[in-house]
Design a protein around this motif. Structure first.
Motif, PDB file in Angstrom:
ATOM      1  N   LEU A  13      77.436  14.259  82.166  1.00  0.00           N
ATOM      2  CA  LEU A  13      76.455  13.643  81.268  1.00  0.00           C
ATOM      3  C   LEU A  13      75.428  14.661  80.769  1.00  0.00           C
ATOM      4  O   LEU A  13      74.819  14.465  79.720  1.00  0.00           O
ATOM      5  N   ILE A  14      75.247  15.759  81.491  1.00  0.00           N
ATOM      6  CA  ILE A  14      74.287  16.771  81.045  1.00  0.00           C
ATOM      7  C   ILE A  14      74.770  17.425  79.755  1.00  0.00           C
ATOM      8  O   ILE A  14      73.993  17.619  78.813  1.00  0.00           O
ATOM      9  N   PHE A  15      76.064  17.777  79.696  1.00  0.00           N
ATOM     10  CA  PHE A  15      76.570  18.464  78.502  1.00  0.00           C
ATOM     11  C   PHE A  15      77.332  17.533  77.550  1.00  0.00           C
ATOM     12  O   PHE A  15      77.668  17.931  76.438  1.00  0.00           O
ATOM     13  N   LYS A  16      77.577  16.299  77.995  1.00  0.00           N
ATOM     14  CA  LYS A  16      78.226  15.310  77.130  1.00  0.00           C
ATOM     15  C   LYS A  16      77.490  13.981  77.289  1.00  0.00           C
ATOM     16  O   LYS A  16      77.920  13.099  78.033  1.00  0.00           O
ATOM     17  N   PRO A  17      76.349  13.830  76.599  1.00  0.00           N
ATOM     18  CA  PRO A  17      75.512  12.648  76.799  1.00  0.00           C
ATOM     19  C   PRO A  17      76.164  11.369  76.299  1.00  0.00           C
ATOM     20  O   PRO A  17      77.066  11.400  75.450  1.00  0.00           O
ATOM     21  N   PRO A  18      75.715  10.231  76.813  1.00  0.00           N
ATOM     22  CA  PRO A  18      76.228   8.950  76.320  1.00  0.00           C
ATOM     23  C   PRO A  18      75.732   8.698  74.903  1.00  0.00           C
ATOM     24  O   PRO A  18      74.795   9.356  74.441  1.00  0.00           O
ATOM     25  N   PRO A  19      76.335   7.760  74.188  1.00  0.00           N
ATOM     26  CA  PRO A  19      75.894   7.468  72.816  1.00  0.00           C
ATOM     27  C   PRO A  19      74.537   6.760  72.802  1.00  0.00           C
ATOM     28  O   PRO A  19      74.087   6.226  73.817  1.00  0.00           O
ATOM     29  N   HIS A  20      73.911   6.793  71.643  1.00  0.00           N
ATOM     30  CA  HIS A  20      72.668   6.043  71.373  1.00  0.00           C
ATOM     31  C   HIS A  20      71.487   6.471  72.243  1.00  0.00           C
ATOM     32  O   HIS A  20      70.591   5.673  72.510  1.00  0.00           O
ATOM     33  N   THR A  21      71.459   7.726  72.669  1.00  0.00           N
ATOM     34  CA  THR A  21      70.302   8.190  73.435  1.00  0.00           C
ATOM     35  C   THR A  21      69.186   8.593  72.469  1.00  0.00           C
ATOM     36  O   THR A  21      69.434   9.230  71.447  1.00  0.00           O
ATOM     37  N   GLU A  22      67.958   8.216  72.803  1.00  0.00           N
ATOM     38  CA  GLU A  22      66.813   8.521  71.954  1.00  0.00           C
ATOM     39  C   GLU A  22      65.995   9.701  72.476  1.00  0.00           C
ATOM     40  O   GLU A  22      65.408  10.440  71.702  1.00  0.00           O
ATOM     41  N   PHE A  23      65.949   9.845  73.815  1.00  0.00           N
ATOM     42  CA  PHE A  23      65.199  10.936  74.416  1.00  0.00           C
ATOM     43  C   PHE A  23      65.986  11.504  75.580  1.00  0.00           C
ATOM     44  O   PHE A  23      66.744  10.785  76.243  1.00  0.00           O
ATOM     45  N   ARG A  24      65.791  12.778  75.816  1.00  0.00           N
ATOM     46  CA  ARG A  24      66.306  13.414  77.030  1.00  0.00           C
ATOM     47  C   ARG A  24      65.145  14.103  77.732  1.00  0.00           C
ATOM     48  O   ARG A  24      64.380  14.852  77.113  1.00  0.00           O
ATOM     49  N   LEU A  25      65.024  13.850  79.032  1.00  0.00           N
ATOM     50  CA  LEU A  25      64.024  14.507  79.852  1.00  0.00           C
ATOM     51  C   LEU A  25      64.741  15.286  80.950  1.00  0.00           C
ATOM     52  O   LEU A  25      65.625  14.742  81.618  1.00  0.00           O
ATOM     53  N   ASN A 197      81.354  24.208  81.761  1.00  0.00           N
ATOM     54  CA  ASN A 197      80.315  23.593  80.922  1.00  0.00           C
ATOM     55  C   ASN A 197      79.112  23.178  81.759  1.00  0.00           C
ATOM     56  O   ASN A 197      77.955  23.371  81.362  1.00  0.00           O
ATOM     57  N   LEU A 198      79.382  22.617  82.931  1.00  0.00           N
ATOM     58  CA  LEU A 198      78.295  22.222  83.819  1.00  0.00           C
ATOM     59  C   LEU A 198      77.543  23.451  84.325  1.00  0.00           C
ATOM     60  O   LEU A 198      76.311  23.469  84.365  1.00  0.00           O
ATOM     61  N   GLY A 199      78.297  24.487  84.688  1.00  0.00           N
ATOM     62  CA  GLY A 199      77.661  25.711  85.161  1.00  0.00           C
ATOM     63  C   GLY A 199      76.717  26.306  84.133  1.00  0.00           C
ATOM     64  O   GLY A 199      75.603  26.734  84.463  1.00  0.00           O
ATOM     65  N   ASN A 200      77.130  26.326  82.872  1.00  0.00           N
ATOM     66  CA  ASN A 200      76.279  26.859  81.801  1.00  0.00           C
ATOM     67  C   ASN A 200      75.039  25.989  81.591  1.00  0.00           C
ATOM     68  O   ASN A 200      73.932  26.492  81.367  1.00  0.00           O
TER      69      ASN A 200
END
Length: 228
Positions: A13-25, A197-200
């Motif tokens: 989920l860090i490098f492939k977020p779910p749809p319809h996200t408005e903010f990332r913290l 991808n996660l490592g990066n």
């Protein structure tokens, strides 16, 4: 009325977020370690040849299992002796980098259903505190809680493959895991792609503090060596 949804990412989920996200913290979880000890037969492997994906192991489970404890002393507590009193291990000693996404109320149910499919192979939904380290937009400050020390955090939904789920393979040496990852592929692609991808992504988060994921670093190094 449906409320908005916070969802924590500590793996894909860090490098492939779910749809319809408005903010990332960005931030971290306390009292867990991240391990590639969850088998994957639906995304990064097949039923005949399962791959490996990440899950979280809690401090409570670590203290109750000698093999889990040994892994933690090898990586997260590498500066300590294995003969230290286990009771002295605190939640603050175990931190996992991740991120939290906010989904508005009108999209919350859609994203919940999306995640139920994406996280179906042994994962269950939990609620844990997520400690925020990134800048917080003023428009969402009211959605967060604040500790006595002024630290912002939120109670968020998170998918974890607990140690009693059918796909948890238990403690495994990083080189053994690396060999499985190097040879696995599933409907979502190469298992090694997931790991790298996660490592990066974690490397970018680590650049902002002294908190390091030595287990993940070792696993990435081993997979890269095997690919030569």
């Amino acid at each position: 009325m449906t409320s908005g949804l916070w969802i924590i990412g500590y793996g894909s989920l860090i490098f492939k977020p779910p749809p319809h996200t408005e903010f990332r913290l960005d931030g971290y979880l306390k009292g867990f370690v991240r391990r590639f000890w969850q088998s994957s037969s639906d995304h990064r492997g097949t039923p005949e040849s399962p791959g490996r994906v990440v899950t979280l192991v809690s401090l409570k489970d670590i203290k109750a299992n000698k093999d889990l404890l040994t892994s933690v002393y090898t990586h997260e507590l590498r500066h300590r002796s294995e003969f230290d009193d286990d009771a002295d291990i605190l939640e603050d000693d175990l931190k996992v980098w991740g991120c939290a996404y906010y989904v508005a109320p009108e999209n919350a149910e859609f994203v919940r259903q999306y995640l139920e499919v994406r996280e179906q192979d042994g994962y269950t939904l939990h609620n844990v505190p997520f400690h925020v380290t990134s800048a917080i937009p003023p428009s969402i400050q009211s959605k967060l809680k604040q500790s006595e020390t002024g630290e912002y955090f939120l109670e968020s939904s998170i998918y974890i493959g607990t140690i009693d789920n059918k796909s948890f393979i238990g403690p495994e040496e990083p080189l053994v895991t690396a060999r499985v990852i190097s040879g696995s592929r599933g409907p979502s692609g190469e298992n090694s792609e997931y790991l790298l991808n996660l490592g990066n992504a974690i490397k970018e988060l680590e650049a902002r503090s002294s908190m390091k994921d030595y287990y993940l670093q070792q696993l990435v190094t081993s997979v890269l060596e095997l690919s030569k």
